[in-house]
Write a protein that holds these residues in place. Structure first.
Motif, PDB file in Angstrom:
ATOM      1  N   ASN A   1       0.824  -1.211   0.000  1.00 37.55           N
ATOM      2  CA  ASN A   1       0.000   0.000   0.000  1.00 37.55           C
ATOM      3  C   ASN A   1       0.857   1.260   0.000  1.00 37.55           C
ATOM      4  OD1 ASN A   1      -2.250  -1.635   0.017  1.00 37.55           O
ATOM      5  ND2 ASN A   1      -2.574  -1.462   2.212  1.00 37.55           N
ATOM      6  N   ASP A   2       2.002   1.165  -0.680  1.00 31.49           N
ATOM      7  CA  ASP A   2       2.940   2.285  -0.777  1.00 31.49           C
ATOM      8  C   ASP A   2       3.834   1.984  -1.976  1.00 31.49           C
ATOM      9  OD1 ASP A   2       4.362   4.591  -0.201  1.00 31.49           O
ATOM     10  OD2 ASP A   2       4.810   4.037   1.869  1.00 31.49           O
ATOM     11  N   ALA A   3       4.782   2.868  -2.257  1.00 28.77           N
ATOM     12  CA  ALA A   3       5.719   2.637  -3.372  1.00 28.77           C
ATOM     13  C   ALA A   3       6.362   1.267  -3.181  1.00 28.77           C
ATOM     14  CB  ALA A   3       6.762   3.743  -3.404  1.00 28.77           C
ATOM     15  N   TRP A   4       6.286   0.414  -4.185  1.00 25.91           N
ATOM     16  CA  TRP A   4       6.568  -1.004  -4.001  1.00 25.91           C
ATOM     17  C   TRP A   4       7.744  -1.557  -4.805  1.00 25.91           C
ATOM     18  CZ3 TRP A   4       5.156  -3.881  -8.481  1.00 25.91           C
ATOM     19  CH2 TRP A   4       4.332  -3.195  -9.395  1.00 25.91           C
ATOM     20  N   CYS A   5       8.599  -0.699  -5.360  1.00 23.28           N
ATOM     21  CA  CYS A   5       9.724  -1.218  -6.141  1.00 23.28           C
ATOM     22  C   CYS A   5      10.671  -2.050  -5.276  1.00 23.28           C
ATOM     23  CB  CYS A   5      10.487  -0.099  -6.851  1.00 23.28           C
ATOM     24  SG  CYS A   5      11.234   1.148  -5.773  1.00 23.28           S
ATOM     25  N   ALA A   6      10.984  -1.568  -4.071  1.00 29.33           N
ATOM     26  CA  ALA A   6      11.906  -2.294  -3.196  1.00 29.33           C
ATOM     27  C   ALA A   6      11.256  -3.560  -2.658  1.00 29.33           C
ATOM     28  CB  ALA A   6      12.361  -1.393  -2.048  1.00 29.33           C
ATOM     29  N   SER A   7       9.996  -3.471  -2.285  1.00 34.20           N
ATOM     30  CA  SER A   7       9.276  -4.647  -1.810  1.00 34.20           C
ATOM     31  C   SER A   7       9.282  -5.745  -2.881  1.00 34.20           C
ATOM     32  CB  SER A   7       7.835  -4.268  -1.452  1.00 34.20           C
ATOM     33  OG  SER A   7       7.096  -5.415  -1.112  1.00 34.20           O
ATOM     34  N   PHE A   8       9.066  -5.365  -4.133  1.00 31.26           N
ATOM     35  CA  PHE A   8       9.075  -6.337  -5.234  1.00 31.26           C
ATOM     36  C   PHE A   8      10.447  -6.999  -5.363  1.00 31.26           C
ATOM     37  CE2 PHE A   8      10.230  -7.204  -9.659  1.00 31.26           C
ATOM     38  CZ  PHE A   8       9.316  -8.204  -9.951  1.00 31.26           C
ATOM     39  N   ALA A   9      11.509  -6.184  -5.374  1.00 29.50           N
ATOM     40  CA  ALA A   9      12.853  -6.725  -5.579  1.00 29.50           C
ATOM     41  C   ALA A   9      13.257  -7.659  -4.443  1.00 29.50           C
ATOM     42  CB  ALA A   9      13.851  -5.570  -5.715  1.00 29.50           C
ATOM     43  N   THR A  10      12.992  -7.261  -3.201  1.00 24.09           N
ATOM     44  CA  THR A  10      13.385  -8.099  -2.074  1.00 24.09           C
ATOM     45  C   THR A  10      12.496  -9.341  -1.987  1.00 24.09           C
ATOM     46  OG1 THR A  10      12.102  -6.686  -0.568  1.00 24.09           O
ATOM     47  CG2 THR A  10      14.453  -6.223  -0.761  1.00 24.09           C
TER      48      THR A  10
ATOM     49  N   TRP B   1      17.475  -6.949   5.840  1.00 26.53           N
ATOM     50  CA  TRP B   1      17.427  -5.500   5.629  1.00 26.53           C
ATOM     51  C   TRP B   1      16.780  -4.816   6.818  1.00 26.53           C
ATOM     52  CZ3 TRP B   1      20.666  -5.005   2.007  1.00 26.53           C
ATOM     53  CH2 TRP B   1      20.635  -5.780   0.838  1.00 26.53           C
ATOM     54  N   THR B   2      17.250  -3.609   7.138  1.00 23.92           N
ATOM     55  CA  THR B   2      16.615  -2.783   8.162  1.00 23.92           C
ATOM     56  C   THR B   2      15.179  -2.467   7.746  1.00 23.92           C
ATOM     57  OG1 THR B   2      18.764  -1.795   8.607  1.00 23.92           O
ATOM     58  CG2 THR B   2      16.846  -0.657   9.500  1.00 23.92           C
ATOM     59  N   ASN B   3      14.993  -2.147   6.447  1.00 22.15           N
ATOM     60  CA  ASN B   3      13.662  -1.899   5.896  1.00 22.15           C
ATOM     61  C   ASN B   3      13.678  -2.342   4.439  1.00 22.15           C
ATOM     62  OD1 ASN B   3      11.282  -0.974   4.808  1.00 22.15           O
ATOM     63  ND2 ASN B   3      11.353   1.021   5.822  1.00 22.15           N
ATOM     64  N   LYS B   4      13.091  -3.531   4.172  1.00 19.03           N
ATOM     65  CA  LYS B   4      13.127  -4.121   2.830  1.00 19.03           C
ATOM     66  C   LYS B   4      12.284  -3.341   1.815  1.00 19.03           C
ATOM     67  CE  LYS B   4       9.155  -7.205   3.422  1.00 19.03           C
ATOM     68  NZ  LYS B   4       8.306  -6.492   2.470  1.00 19.03           N
ATOM     69  N   ASN B   5      11.508  -2.381   2.299  1.00 17.36           N
ATOM     70  CA  ASN B   5      10.609  -1.627   1.416  1.00 17.36           C
ATOM     71  C   ASN B   5      11.124  -0.239   1.074  1.00 17.36           C
ATOM     72  OD1 ASN B   5       8.807  -3.793   1.599  1.00 17.36           O
ATOM     73  ND2 ASN B   5       7.814  -2.925   3.396  1.00 17.36           N
ATOM     74  N   TYR B   6      12.347   0.093   1.502  1.00 19.51           N
ATOM     75  CA  TYR B   6      12.850   1.458   1.353  1.00 19.51           C
ATOM     76  C   TYR B   6      14.239   1.415   0.719  1.00 19.51           C
ATOM     77  CZ  TYR B   6      13.878   6.323   2.703  1.00 19.51           C
ATOM     78  OH  TYR B   6      14.201   7.656   2.696  1.00 19.51           O
ATOM     79  N   VAL B   7      14.339   1.973  -0.492  1.00 16.65           N
ATOM     80  CA  VAL B   7      15.577   1.868  -1.270  1.00 16.65           C
ATOM     81  C   VAL B   7      16.774   2.433  -0.498  1.00 16.65           C
ATOM     82  CG1 VAL B   7      16.728   2.440  -3.435  1.00 16.65           C
ATOM     83  CG2 VAL B   7      14.263   1.999  -3.423  1.00 16.65           C
ATOM     84  N   ARG B   8      16.623   3.598   0.113  1.00 20.19           N
ATOM     85  CA  ARG B   8      17.763   4.199   0.821  1.00 20.19           C
ATOM     86  C   ARG B   8      18.263   3.296   1.944  1.00 20.19           C
ATOM     87  NH1 ARG B   8      18.956   9.298  -0.610  1.00 20.19           N
ATOM     88  NH2 ARG B   8      17.441  10.314  -1.963  1.00 20.19           N
ATOM     89  N   SER B   9      17.350   2.641   2.613  1.00 20.30           N
ATOM     90  CA  SER B   9      17.713   1.737   3.702  1.00 20.30           C
ATOM     91  C   SER B   9      18.460   0.512   3.158  1.00 20.30           C
ATOM     92  CB  SER B   9      16.436   1.314   4.435  1.00 20.30           C
ATOM     93  OG  SER B   9      16.720   0.361   5.418  1.00 20.30           O
ATOM     94  N   ILE B  10      17.978  -0.053   2.052  1.00 16.60           N
ATOM     95  CA  ILE B  10      18.650  -1.207   1.430  1.00 16.60           C
ATOM     96  C   ILE B  10      20.066  -0.825   1.009  1.00 16.60           C
ATOM     97  CG2 ILE B  10      18.637  -2.711  -0.617  1.00 16.60           C
ATOM     98  CD1 ILE B  10      15.528  -2.701  -0.372  1.00 16.60           C
ATOM     99  N   TRP B  11      20.217   0.336   0.374  1.00 19.34           N
ATOM    100  CA  TRP B  11      21.541   0.758  -0.095  1.00 19.34           C
ATOM    101  C   TRP B  11      22.485   0.975   1.089  1.00 19.34           C
ATOM    102  CZ3 TRP B  11      24.497   0.058  -3.918  1.00 19.34           C
ATOM    103  CH2 TRP B  11      25.599   0.898  -4.197  1.00 19.34           C
ATOM    104  N   SER B  12      21.994   1.610   2.140  1.00 13.08           N
ATOM    105  CA  SER B  12      22.808   1.841   3.335  1.00 13.08           C
ATOM    106  C   SER B  12      23.224   0.507   3.965  1.00 13.08           C
ATOM    107  CB  SER B  12      21.994   2.685   4.325  1.00 13.08           C
ATOM    108  OG  SER B  12      22.637   2.741   5.565  1.00 13.08           O
TER     109      SER B  12
END
Length: 147
Positions: A45-54, A66-77
């Motif tokens: 129910n939000d931007a889902w590109c990261a959720s899809f990839a993970t 991941w600290t937050n599998k749904n948030y690109v900045r968190s995945i990169w960090s």
């Protein structure tokens, strides 16, 4: 979309990576039915590109805490901290590629020379295949699956 065969050389690519690519490819054509809503397990129910990839990685047994599998900045960090981050020039099939200055992420499914093909969730509100030149504007780098 279901019969998609990855192009490029998959020799030496692990079976889990091949499976992740097949799983992502199986979702090609999925579209939003409402803003940021898809009738699929990676819907958040939000931007889902990261959720899809993970999700695609996890379905293939590639599990990264991941600290937050749904948030690109968190995945990169996290990827940088864990030693999984690489420059885009190191892109190979199965990697996640961080795009749009950490605003978007997709899965690399093929590499041919300096061109990568991706499958991305939430790309124009759907799961779509895209092609980029390595080092394209806004391309931050790639996240390698843990070996």
């Amino acid at each position: 979309g279901k019969n998609y065969t990855p192009s490029g050389n998959l020799a030496g690519v692990s079976s889990s990576v091949q499976r992740a690519i097949q799983i992502a490819a199986g979702e090609l054509g999925v579209r939003e039915y409402a803003e940021n809503r898809v009738n699929r397990p990676y819907n958040i129910n939000d931007a889902w590109c990261a959720s899809f990839a993970t999700w695609a990685w996890r379905q293939a047994g590639i599990n990264v805490p991941w600290t937050n599998k749904n948030y690109v900045r968190s995945i990169w960090s996290d990827a940088k901290r864990m030693g999984l981050a690489g420059s885009s020039s190191s892109a190979r099939p199965g990697d996640l590629v961080v795009l749009n200055n950490q605003g978007h992420i997709g899965m690399v499914v093929a590499r041919n020379g300096n061109t990568i093909t991706t499958i991305e969730g939430n790309s124009s509100d759907a799961v779509q295949r895209r092609t980029y030149n390595l080092g394209a504007s806004g391309m931050v780098g790639v996240v390698h699956p843990p070996s």
